[in-house]
Structures are given as C-alpha cells and as structure tokens.
Scaffold this active site. Structure first.
Site, short mmCIF file in Angstrom:
data_model
loop_
_atom_site.label_atom_id
_atom_site.label_comp_id
_atom_site.label_asym_id
_atom_site.label_seq_id
_atom_site.Cartn_x
_atom_site.Cartn_y
_atom_site.Cartn_z
N SER A 143 31.53 71.84 -0.03
CA SER A 143 32.44 72.97 -0.20
C SER A 143 32.47 73.34 -1.68
O SER A 143 32.10 72.53 -2.54
CB SER A 143 33.85 72.58 0.27
OG SER A 143 34.81 73.55 -0.11
N TYR A 156 41.08 65.88 0.88
CA TYR A 156 39.99 66.78 1.31
C TYR A 156 39.10 67.15 0.14
O TYR A 156 37.86 67.05 0.22
CB TYR A 156 40.56 68.03 1.97
CG TYR A 156 39.48 69.01 2.34
CD1 TYR A 156 38.62 68.74 3.40
CD2 TYR A 156 39.28 70.18 1.60
CE1 TYR A 156 37.59 69.61 3.73
CE2 TYR A 156 38.26 71.06 1.93
CZ TYR A 156 37.42 70.78 2.99
OH TYR A 156 36.40 71.64 3.31
#
Length: 270
Positions: A143, A156
């Site tokens: 990401s 995360y």
C-alpha cells in the site's frame, strides 16, 4: 503428467484480488482462488469460466482462512491434491482496522499481523521452490501507507511497511532463481476493505476523491508484475505524494497522519 500451472491469488473473493483474477483470466492464465467466502469465490470462478473465448478450465477454488495456523500448509497440500502448482503467486489477502491500537480488539489486531504478515511470508517461502522451477512471479500487495507510520491505524500501516520491505529484499534474493518479485502499493481504492476497517460512507466519499478504481489498480499491478518491476505505485498523485514525503520531516508526517486518522476514528466512535 505435469502439474497444472496456476496463478494463485489470495483474498480473491472481492476487490483488487478479484480484479487481478479477472485480468489474469483475460491474459490467459489458469487460476486458483483463495479466500474465506466460498460463495463469492464460486461466483467469480463461474464468471471467469463463462468468459468468451476462455480456454482454461474453471478456476480452482479454496475456501481457507489464511490467518489460521497451518493454513498455508493446508493450501499447499490442497494444490498438490488438485494436481496444481503456482507459477505466479499473488499475496493479496489482508485487512485493516481504524482506531488507536491500544483501544481496539486485541484478537483483531493480532489477526491482522497473522494475515497481513505471517501468512504472506509463509506463502512466499513455501511456494518459492515452485516459483523457481518455472522462473515464475511473486506479487505482494502492499500500500502507499507502506511508506509512512500511521497513528490511528498503527498495525495496518506497520504491516504494510513490512510487506514492502520484505518484498524488496526478496526481489534481490529471488533474482538468481529467475523469479521476479513485485510490491503493488495502491492508494485508497474503492473495495470492501474500507467497510471491513469500519470507514463510514461519508469517510469513504472523502477518501475516494480522485481515486483509481479496483480494476485500474489490478491492471496496473498485473502489468508491473509482468514487466518485472520491483515496486508499482498506481496513479500519478500517489507517486507524487510518496516522492514529496522524502522531503518532509518524520515528526510532521506523524502529526499529519495522526491528526487525520485519529480524527476519523473519533468521528466513527461518536
């Protein structure tokens, strides 16, 4: 009889994983799909099998929770039983959770580590010999948050930083094997991820302004993987943001991300 060579995709029941499966099918790859949701996997497999001109058999489907201990070994055994072997591995399965880490559900936070980090690592290493046999490809979905710490989604963000670091290291280690290794680092993309992370509809509308679609991200990720790129960042704005961050002091990044994410978490809790 030689093994059935498949593009193995985890987290394939929706979002970027499902769209990577669609791209792979159109490009002529035989597929093996993995996720917890058997009904969604079967629907996708049927959709792919019905594509015009589809010459490959219906994709293999494996409903597994990869966050569970020994799930990767179970998947490897199931593939062997099906007479299949991956020449492309796509580690896409993962999830996030909005809110301060110490205030979140501990099992959910540790489960994030199990899925986003441990399962991805285990699958990458378990299937390394198979990928080496075919000079195959490994795509790990990271990401843009891999490049920054994330107060408000601390675990995360940290898990995706691990994915990026691990993938870049493997790209060097696997090169002598003839295996290309790619990290796909998308920005905010409309998928089921945001609902799972407890983003409200209002938040999603704000986050998705100017965002690429899941099919666009999947196509860019696939093309980057096939081109042997080490890191793929879809979208010009995302590339510019990551480049700009190299000039911003870390305290400023922490303050900015923390202000944004923690404010979102407070609004969701209220």
């Amino acid at each position: 009889m030689s093994a059935r060579k498949v593009m193995l995709i985890t987290g394939a029941s929706g979002g970027i994983g499902a769209d990577l499966a669609r791209v792979g099918a159109v490009k002529g790859h035989d597929l093996a799909l993995v996720a917890r949701n058997r009904a969604a996997l079967d629907a996708l497999a049927d959709e792919i099998a019905a594509l015009p001109g589809q010459k490959n058999p219906r994709p293999l489907v494996f409903d597994l929770d990869l966050s569970q201990k020994d799930a990767a070994k179970s998947l490897a055994a199931a593939l062997d039983e099906a007479g299949a072997s991956p020449n492309i591995l796509v580690n896409n399965a993962g999830y996030g959770a909005l809110g301060p880490a110490a205030e979140g559900d501990l099992a959910e936070q540790l489960g994030m580590i199990d899925l986003n980090i441990r399962a991805l690592t285990e699958l990458s290493l378990i299937f390394a010999p198979k990928l080496s046999e075919t000079k195959g490809r490994l795509l790990n979905v990271a990401s843009i948050v891999s490049f920054m710490p994330g107060p408000g989604m601390a675990i995360y963000y940290a898990s995706k930083a691990y994915v990026l670091s691990f993938t870049e290291a493997l790209s060097v280690e696997f090169a002598p094997r003839g295996v290309s290794v790619t990290a796909l680092c998308p920005g905010a993309t409309p998928t089921g991820f945001q609902r799972r992370a407890r983003f409200s509809d209002r938040m999603q509308k704000q986050v998705f302004v100017g965002a690429l679609t899941s099919p666009e991200v999947a196509r860019i990720g696939y093309d980057g993987m096939m081109a042997g790129k080490r890191v793929v960042i879809p979208g010009l704005l995302n590339k510019l943001m990551i480049r700009a961050m190299t000039f911003i002091p870390k305290p400023a990044i922490l303050a900015l991300v923390g202000s944004l994410q923690l404010r979102r978490a407070d609004k969701e809790a209220s």
